[in-house]
Design a protein around this motif. Sequence first.
Motif, short mmCIF file in Angstrom:
data_model
loop_
_atom_site.label_atom_id
_atom_site.label_comp_id
_atom_site.label_asym_id
_atom_site.label_seq_id
_atom_site.Cartn_x
_atom_site.Cartn_y
_atom_site.Cartn_z
N SER A 137 0.82 -1.20 0.00
CA SER A 137 0.00 0.00 0.00
C SER A 137 0.86 1.25 0.00
CB SER A 137 -0.92 0.00 1.22
OG SER A 137 -1.65 1.21 1.28
N LYS A 138 0.45 2.23 -0.78
CA LYS A 138 1.15 3.52 -0.79
C LYS A 138 0.65 4.44 0.32
CE LYS A 138 2.07 3.37 -5.71
NZ LYS A 138 1.89 4.00 -7.01
N LYS A 139 -0.50 4.09 0.92
CA LYS A 139 -1.09 4.96 1.93
C LYS A 139 -1.11 4.36 3.34
CE LYS A 139 -3.97 7.44 -1.32
NZ LYS A 139 -5.30 7.88 -1.66
N LYS A 140 -1.12 3.03 3.45
CA LYS A 140 -1.23 2.39 4.76
C LYS A 140 0.00 1.54 5.05
CE LYS A 140 -6.24 2.02 4.41
NZ LYS A 140 -7.37 1.07 4.33
N GLU A 141 0.44 1.57 6.31
CA GLU A 141 1.58 0.75 6.73
C GLU A 141 1.12 -0.50 7.50
OE1 GLU A 141 4.12 3.42 8.88
OE2 GLU A 141 4.91 4.30 7.06
N ASP A 142 0.54 -0.29 8.66
CA ASP A 142 0.07 -1.39 9.49
C ASP A 142 -1.00 -0.88 10.43
OD1 ASP A 142 1.42 0.04 11.46
OD2 ASP A 142 3.08 -1.36 11.57
N GLY A 143 -1.56 -1.78 11.21
CA GLY A 143 -2.59 -1.34 12.13
C GLY A 143 -3.10 -2.47 12.98
N LYS A 144 -4.11 -2.13 13.77
CA LYS A 144 -4.76 -3.10 14.66
C LYS A 144 -6.26 -2.88 14.59
CE LYS A 144 -0.85 -3.20 17.72
NZ LYS A 144 -0.23 -2.68 18.88
N ARG A 145 -6.99 -3.99 14.71
CA ARG A 145 -8.45 -3.94 14.76
C ARG A 145 -8.89 -4.82 15.92
NH1 ARG A 145 -10.22 -5.92 9.68
NH2 ARG A 145 -9.94 -3.81 8.93
N TYR A 146 -9.74 -4.28 16.75
CA TYR A 146 -10.25 -5.08 17.86
C TYR A 146 -11.73 -4.77 18.05
CZ TYR A 146 -8.81 -0.77 20.22
OH TYR A 146 -8.61 0.53 20.56
N GLY A 147 -12.43 -5.73 18.64
CA GLY A 147 -13.85 -5.55 18.83
C GLY A 147 -14.40 -6.49 19.86
N ILE A 148 -15.66 -6.25 20.19
CA ILE A 148 -16.38 -7.10 21.13
C ILE A 148 -17.78 -7.31 20.59
CG2 ILE A 148 -17.03 -5.13 22.58
CD1 ILE A 148 -16.92 -7.11 24.99
N GLU A 149 -18.26 -8.55 20.67
CA GLU A 149 -19.60 -8.89 20.23
C GLU A 149 -20.37 -9.50 21.40
OE1 GLU A 149 -21.87 -11.96 17.19
OE2 GLU A 149 -19.79 -11.40 16.78
N LEU A 150 -21.55 -8.98 21.65
CA LEU A 150 -22.48 -9.54 22.63
C LEU A 150 -23.60 -10.17 21.83
CD1 LEU A 150 -22.64 -6.49 25.06
CD2 LEU A 150 -21.13 -8.48 25.19
N ASP A 151 -23.95 -11.39 22.15
CA ASP A 151 -24.84 -12.17 21.31
C ASP A 151 -25.78 -13.00 22.20
OD1 ASP A 151 -25.87 -14.03 19.45
OD2 ASP A 151 -24.00 -14.10 18.36
N HIS A 152 -27.08 -12.88 21.96
CA HIS A 152 -28.07 -13.67 22.70
C HIS A 152 -29.08 -14.25 21.71
CE1 HIS A 152 -31.03 -14.97 25.60
NE2 HIS A 152 -31.94 -14.35 24.87
#
Length: 184
Positions: free
Chosen positions: A44-59
């Motif tokens: 990528s010419k615009k992005k180097e690296d990164g992190k993605r995190y999340g939480i899911e609540l499910d019933h």
Amino acid sequence: MKRITALILALFSSLLFAKEEEQHEHIGTNNIKLNYEILEFSNSKKKEDGKRYGIELDHEDSQNHYQLYYEKSKTNTTKIVPKDLDVDKITLKYQHKLKGKQRLTLLYAHIDDNIMKETNGGNIYGIGYQKSTLAFMQYFSDYPHFDVYQSDLKYSLKYNCIKYTLLGKYIHLKEADSHTKRIP
């Protein structure tokens, strides 16, 4: 150029729903799922690296399935981009089981993006119907500068432990001021 950017953003927003389209059953239980990903953008010419995190609540009970998902992405960018990318996304999904193998789905998502003003503050609404292996989902995305109408028709088939999916998409973009503009 503006229409191409809007089309790319619309396709990006449709990809965001891949996670919400997962089908699973866990009747009578509550689930909490944590997500953490390391992102690498080697070409990528615009992005180097990164992190993605999340939480899911499910019933899920015998008739209803509720999901709440929050996701945060932080992406380090190159010198071409004025600042690093920071995206917050929250998704609410409700499914109601009808007779047989039928489901009604309602969905809402909100996106905050610190770089792409076109998608910052976007609200996405969805309604869908599924009967057995055939599903239809209609999305309306309300962004500050344009709207997106998206229809998805999906047919899934499981054969020899492999799931095959045929997906058709129709996407229509409407710029906020399109009624006064002429397209050449």
